[in-house]
Scaffold this active site. Structure first.
Site, PDB file in Angstrom:
ATOM      1  N   ASP A  36       0.827  -1.214   0.000  1.00 13.12           N
ATOM      2  CA  ASP A  36       0.000   0.000   0.000  1.00 13.12           C
ATOM      3  C   ASP A  36       0.859   1.261   0.000  1.00 13.12           C
ATOM      4  O   ASP A  36       0.538   2.248  -0.660  1.00 13.12           O
ATOM      5  CB  ASP A  36      -0.932   0.026   1.226  1.00 13.12           C
ATOM      6  CG  ASP A  36      -2.046  -1.006   1.097  1.00 13.12           C
ATOM      7  OD1 ASP A  36      -2.275  -1.486  -0.032  1.00 13.12           O
ATOM      8  OD2 ASP A  36      -2.686  -1.323   2.123  1.00 13.12           O
ATOM      9  N   SER A  81     -12.232  -2.542  -7.630  1.00 10.95           N
ATOM     10  CA  SER A  81     -11.314  -2.529  -6.495  1.00 10.95           C
ATOM     11  C   SER A  81     -11.818  -1.426  -5.539  1.00 10.95           C
ATOM     12  O   SER A  81     -12.874  -0.842  -5.793  1.00 10.95           O
ATOM     13  CB  SER A  81      -9.935  -2.210  -7.059  1.00 10.95           C
ATOM     14  OG  SER A  81      -9.022  -2.079  -6.051  1.00 10.95           O
ATOM     15  N   LEU A  82     -11.106  -1.135  -4.500  1.00  9.99           N
ATOM     16  CA  LEU A  82     -11.519  -0.049  -3.601  1.00  9.99           C
ATOM     17  C   LEU A  82     -10.333   0.876  -3.356  1.00  9.99           C
ATOM     18  O   LEU A  82      -9.205   0.408  -3.226  1.00  9.99           O
ATOM     19  CB  LEU A  82     -11.974  -0.607  -2.248  1.00  9.99           C
ATOM     20  CG  LEU A  82     -13.339  -1.289  -2.171  1.00  9.99           C
ATOM     21  CD1 LEU A  82     -13.505  -1.978  -0.817  1.00  9.99           C
ATOM     22  CD2 LEU A  82     -14.466  -0.286  -2.381  1.00  9.99           C
ATOM     23  N   LYS A 114     -13.998  -4.944   6.375  1.00  8.09           N
ATOM     24  CA  LYS A 114     -13.411  -5.301   5.089  1.00  8.09           C
ATOM     25  C   LYS A 114     -12.748  -6.665   5.244  1.00  8.09           C
ATOM     26  O   LYS A 114     -11.705  -6.808   5.883  1.00  8.09           O
ATOM     27  CB  LYS A 114     -12.379  -4.262   4.651  1.00  8.09           C
ATOM     28  CG  LYS A 114     -11.830  -4.567   3.274  1.00  8.09           C
ATOM     29  CD  LYS A 114     -10.978  -3.456   2.751  1.00  8.09           C
ATOM     30  CE  LYS A 114     -10.476  -3.757   1.357  1.00  8.09           C
ATOM     31  NZ  LYS A 114      -9.570  -4.894   1.283  1.00  8.09           N
ATOM     32  N   GLU A 169     -17.270 -12.247  -0.125  1.00 14.05           N
ATOM     33  CA  GLU A 169     -15.898 -12.672   0.108  1.00 14.05           C
ATOM     34  C   GLU A 169     -15.857 -14.127   0.548  1.00 14.05           C
ATOM     35  O   GLU A 169     -16.606 -14.536   1.442  1.00 14.05           O
ATOM     36  CB  GLU A 169     -15.320 -11.779   1.219  1.00 14.05           C
ATOM     37  CG  GLU A 169     -13.852 -11.533   1.126  1.00 14.05           C
ATOM     38  CD  GLU A 169     -13.433 -10.558   0.017  1.00 14.05           C
ATOM     39  OE1 GLU A 169     -14.306 -10.071  -0.748  1.00 14.05           O
ATOM     40  OE2 GLU A 169     -12.225 -10.313  -0.105  1.00 14.05           O
ATOM     41  N   LYS A 307      -8.352   1.454   6.033  1.00 17.55           N
ATOM     42  CA  LYS A 307      -7.479   0.349   6.463  1.00 17.55           C
ATOM     43  C   LYS A 307      -7.046   0.493   7.927  1.00 17.55           C
ATOM     44  O   LYS A 307      -6.799   1.606   8.385  1.00 17.55           O
ATOM     45  CB  LYS A 307      -6.230   0.310   5.579  1.00 17.55           C
ATOM     46  CG  LYS A 307      -6.518  -0.042   4.130  1.00 17.55           C
ATOM     47  CD  LYS A 307      -6.601  -1.544   3.975  1.00 17.55           C
ATOM     48  CE  LYS A 307      -6.225  -2.003   2.606  1.00 17.55           C
ATOM     49  NZ  LYS A 307      -5.136  -2.879   2.481  1.00 17.55           N
ATOM     50  N   CYS A 472      24.414 -38.339  29.911  1.00 17.87           N
ATOM     51  CA  CYS A 472      23.324 -38.450  28.949  1.00 17.87           C
ATOM     52  C   CYS A 472      22.369 -39.570  29.373  1.00 17.87           C
ATOM     53  O   CYS A 472      22.795 -40.664  29.723  1.00 17.87           O
ATOM     54  CB  CYS A 472      23.890 -38.735  27.563  1.00 17.87           C
ATOM     55  SG  CYS A 472      22.604 -39.101  26.373  1.00 17.87           S
ATOM     56  N   CYS A 506      36.608   5.453  27.342  1.00 18.27           N
ATOM     57  CA  CYS A 506      36.115   5.881  26.027  1.00 18.27           C
ATOM     58  C   CYS A 506      35.068   6.988  26.234  1.00 18.27           C
ATOM     59  O   CYS A 506      34.120   6.805  26.993  1.00 18.27           O
ATOM     60  CB  CYS A 506      35.489   4.680  25.327  1.00 18.27           C
ATOM     61  SG  CYS A 506      34.522   5.101  23.885  1.00 18.27           S
TER      62      CYS A 506
END
Ligand code: NAD
Ligand code: ZN
Length: 744
Positions: A36, A81-82, A114, A169, A307, A472, A506
């Site tokens: 986007d 589309s949107l 959405k 959808e 969005k 082990c 330093c």
């Protein structure tokens, strides 16, 4: 921001590649938010230079190509589309454009979530489902009727008999998506990256029995061809629902503020929704008005996708600078082309360490993904290698300190270079070289399954020994000690290490140390931030923290930007730390592994004797993570005190931290358990004498009272002497004091 035609062409090529991967291959290369953002950059250029617009720019077309392996079907009414908005201001601008275009104020909108799935166009005739097609390029889409018929929420018959297109959808509910991926993992198949890809992939199956197993769900959100004269979208969708479809939330709104409120409510609900939503769609409710307002080149004017905000953005990495921390650790910091992330302009972001840079193959001029979550410093997540344009340059780690030019040393990383998890002691389980097994400390008792805390050596219930095994358990062989990351199991032995400047004087380290000393984690000296510290170091008024306590107002006043009031405030702020709680003082020293919690434990356990505590005494403290008799905290603390003996002495000469009274002194003597008051001028700093007294178990009082045992009296004593005499308190001069201190 792109400036030139050449940049624009390059960007369109990138967008086409990304769109192809997203729409056609259903396997996106970047996240939606990054797409986007790039899309908007192209759009902004096209708005400023309309004659340059490329016909194949993704801003000029709906979706992608129709995949070749499925039959095609033309939609009766075009699919769209949107356009997107991302904030209230953009929403208002859209509403203004819309009402200007309609030449009337608009007051009736509907908002719906959405859904992040795949568009599907269902065509019914005589109440029968005739065809189902995907959006494709808006005009023609892939025919997937055979698959749509397997979706239970798509009615095969509806009571409405005229020809109608119902649009909605297809998606996988969050639960179903999780189950599907779990099943794929079990079958050794790659999991789907997200629910949208899985839905698109499932719809495009040639064999509908595969689709049938995928548990797809259909939510209607609108109509295409529709002979019936509905006048409200909301009412139309209510009726569609009565024909046997699932219902989606449609909320009526009459103003920008109401749309915003609905958006905020959806954002809050989002984590609890059964499906993935990437925003909200706001539309004019009046279908006739919708029709008359029409469409732009690819989207309806009457609708907008609002969005959800995300923390991710992308921008260009211009160069890398190296910051030196107070421990000397070098942190590479990326200098970025400024980008707004969640409302804040970000031009720098941390990169953690050079191992990570190398592992990610990050390069200068890369487009990088930046995140900002909460108040955490922005961070560069990864480069977008797909967007490289041959201008990239390798990043080489520094060999010398950027501040003092000392040769840098390699040091064990404190985070895992692969997954960035902070590495603690527990990341050292034993490892069997023969049967390649890690032995991690169990979280539950292997004998009776009781939960265990990380400190427990024995099960609280059945007393089973739950420490790491010595041999082990499989082959009985000796275990070796191996470092690996707890989360991602990366073997850390051979990994390159972090870089440090070993020079304790330093300038960058000293500066960071003072800033930390004065910070909220330390003694909180207001007005002493990094800029002031840098200035005071530059002019030589400071060389280390101890100099703070000899700072004079007159000196400050000679500096640029300092007036009477500011200087007074700083001196007062420093003065006010002289009796800070001991744990704060310990914390302010910035000793590795000694944070707030450890400082408090140390202060409570030892009081001012903490400066004499031995490593063995500290290791015994509860919660100090003693592993095989070793405590990182204890060795770091004691090591620091040994190395910085003079500094601590000087500091304690200036300040007297308040410590809790330790009832049972570890060292007995004349002053053990006695209440002592000091008065008059003494030959040594008072703080130092107090420390020695407290080390012998004395409790220092600020004034004389009935409980007072001794008054230590220096030269020119104050009124305390009179009071002590009147109360019959024993008075000691300095000589006697030191005699007793020595004898202890
Ligand atoms: N990650 C990538 O590489 C990549 C590439 C291309 C596109 N994209 C993503 O796809 C989006 C652009 O795709 P688009 O142009 O197809 O638009 P879109 O998919 O964002 O929006 C239009 C679609 O929204 C759907 N929709 C869902 N809920 C709806 C509702 N309640 N009402 C109406 N419609 C609803 C419809 O299917 C409609 O076709 C971008 O925002 C981008 O995030 C990502
Ligand atoms: Zn240095």
């Amino acid at each position: 921001m792109i400036q030139t035609l050449q940049d624009y062409h390059r960007l369109v090529e990138k967008l086409c590649t990304l769109a192809h991967h997203y729409y056609v291959l259903a396997s996106p290369l970047v996240s939606d938010e990054i797409y986007d953002q790039l899309y908007r950059e192209a759009l902004a250029y096209e708005e400023a230079h309309p004659t340059d617009i490329l016909a194949h720019s993704p801003t000029q077309r709906v979706g992608g190509e129709v995949v070749p392996f499925l039959p095609k079907q033309e939609h009766k009414v075009r699919m769209w589309s949107l356009d997107n908005v991302f904030n209230f201001k953009e929403l208002q601008e859209w509403l203004k454009r819309l009402s200007d275009f309609a030449k009337a104020p608009l007051e009736s909108f509907v908002c719906s979530p959405k859904l992040d799935g795949a568009s599907l166009n269902l065509y019914y005739e005589n109440g029968q489902l005739v065809s189902a097609s995907m959006r494709g390029n808006g005009v023609v889409g892939e025919l997937v009727t055979h698959n749509a018929k397997t979706i239970r929420s798509i009615p095969l018959k509806i009571p409405y008999t005229k020809p109608i297109e119902i649009r909605g959808e297809v998606l996988l509910l969050k639960e179903d998506f999780k189950a599907l991926n779990a099943q794929r993992l079990a079958q050794n198949l790659a999991p789907f990256a997200n629910a949208r890809n899985a839905s698109v992939g499932s719809l495009r199956q040639l064999n509908s029995s595969v689709t049938a197993q995928r548990k797809l769900t259909f939510y209607p959100w609108g109509l295409g061809l529709c002979p019936r004269a509905f006048n409200s979208l909301q009412k139309a969708m209510q009726e569609v629902q009565e024909w046997g479809f699932l219902s989606l939330d449609f909320v009526a709104c009459s103003s920008a503020e109401e749309i915003q409120n609905t958006f905020d409510a959806f954002s809050k609900k989002r984590p609890n929704l059964p499906y993935e939503a990437d925003g909200m769609v706001a539309m004019l409710d009046d279908l006739e008005l919708q029709h008359s307002l029409g469409f732009t080149i690819k989207a309806p004017r009457f609708a907008i996708a609002y969005k959800f905000a995300t923390a991710e953005k992308c921008t260009k990495l211009l160069r890398v600078i190296n910051q030196v921390g107070r421990s000397g650790a070098i942190t590479p910091v990326g200098v970025l082309e400024p980008v707004s992330v969640q409302g804040a302009l970000v031009s720098r972001a941390t990169l953690d360490n050079y191992t990570q840079i190398q592992q990610q193959d990050l390069q200068i001029n890369d487009i990088v993904v930046v995140v900002r979550s909460g108040d955490v410093i922005p961070k560069i997540l990864r480069p977008l290698k797909e967007l490289r344009d041959h201008t990239q340059k390798k990043i080489t780690p520094p060999t010398h300190c950027p501040s003092c030019a000392t040769a840098l040393q390699a040091q064990a990383l404190n985070v895992c270079p692969a997954c960035n998890l902070a590495l603690l002691l527990k990341n050292k389980p034993n490892f069997c070289p023969k049967c390649v097994r890690f032995f991690q400390k169990p979280t539950h008792c292997p004998a009776c399954a009781s939960p265990l805390s990380s400190q427990q050596q024995k099960c609280p219930k059945c007393a089973y020994k739950v420490g790491l095994p010595r041999a082990c358990l499989e082959c009985g062989g000796d275990l070796i000690y191996q470092e690996f990351c707890y989360r991602c199991n990366l073997d850390l032995r051979e990994r390159a290490r972090g870089l440090v400047c070993p020079n304790t004087s330093c300038p960058a380290r000293v500066q960071e140390g003072i800033v930390y000393f004065a910070s909220k984690q330390g003694l909180e000296i207001k007005g002493l931030g990094d800029k002031v510290v840098a200035q005071l170091l530059r002019v030589g008024l400071l060389r280390g923290v101890a100099d703070l306590y000899t700072l004079k107002k007159q000196d400050l006043l000679t500096l640029e930007g300092w007036q009477e009031k500011r200087a007074d405030n700083l001196i007062r702020a420093i003065e006010s730390t002289k009796h800070a709680p001991l744990w704060r003082f310990l914390c302010a020293l910035g000793i590795e592994h000694v944070g707030k919690g450890a400082s408090q434990v140390l202060s409570n356990a030892f009081g001012l004797q903490v400066f004499n505590a031995t490593q063995a005494q500290i290791t015994k403290l509860k919660g100090f993570g003693s592993v095989e008799g070793q405590s990182k905290i204890a060795s770091s603390f004691v090591g620091y005190l040994q190395e910085n003996k003079t500094l601590i002495e000087t500091l304690l000469g200036h300040i007297a931290p308040t410590a809790p009274h330790i009832k049972e002194p570890s060292v007995g003597g004349f002053f053990a358990g006695k209440n002592v008051v000091l008065t008059g001028t003494l030959s040594q700093p008072r703080a130092r004498i107090c420390t020695q007294l407290e080390q012998q178990g004395a409790h220092i009082q600020t004034s004389v009272n009935k409980q007072t045992d001794y008054l230590i009296c220096g030269e020119n004593p104050g009124s305390k002497l009179e009071k002590a005499k009147s109360q019959g308190v024993q008075i000691l001069d300095e000589e006697t004091l030191f005699k007793h201190l020595k004898n202890a």
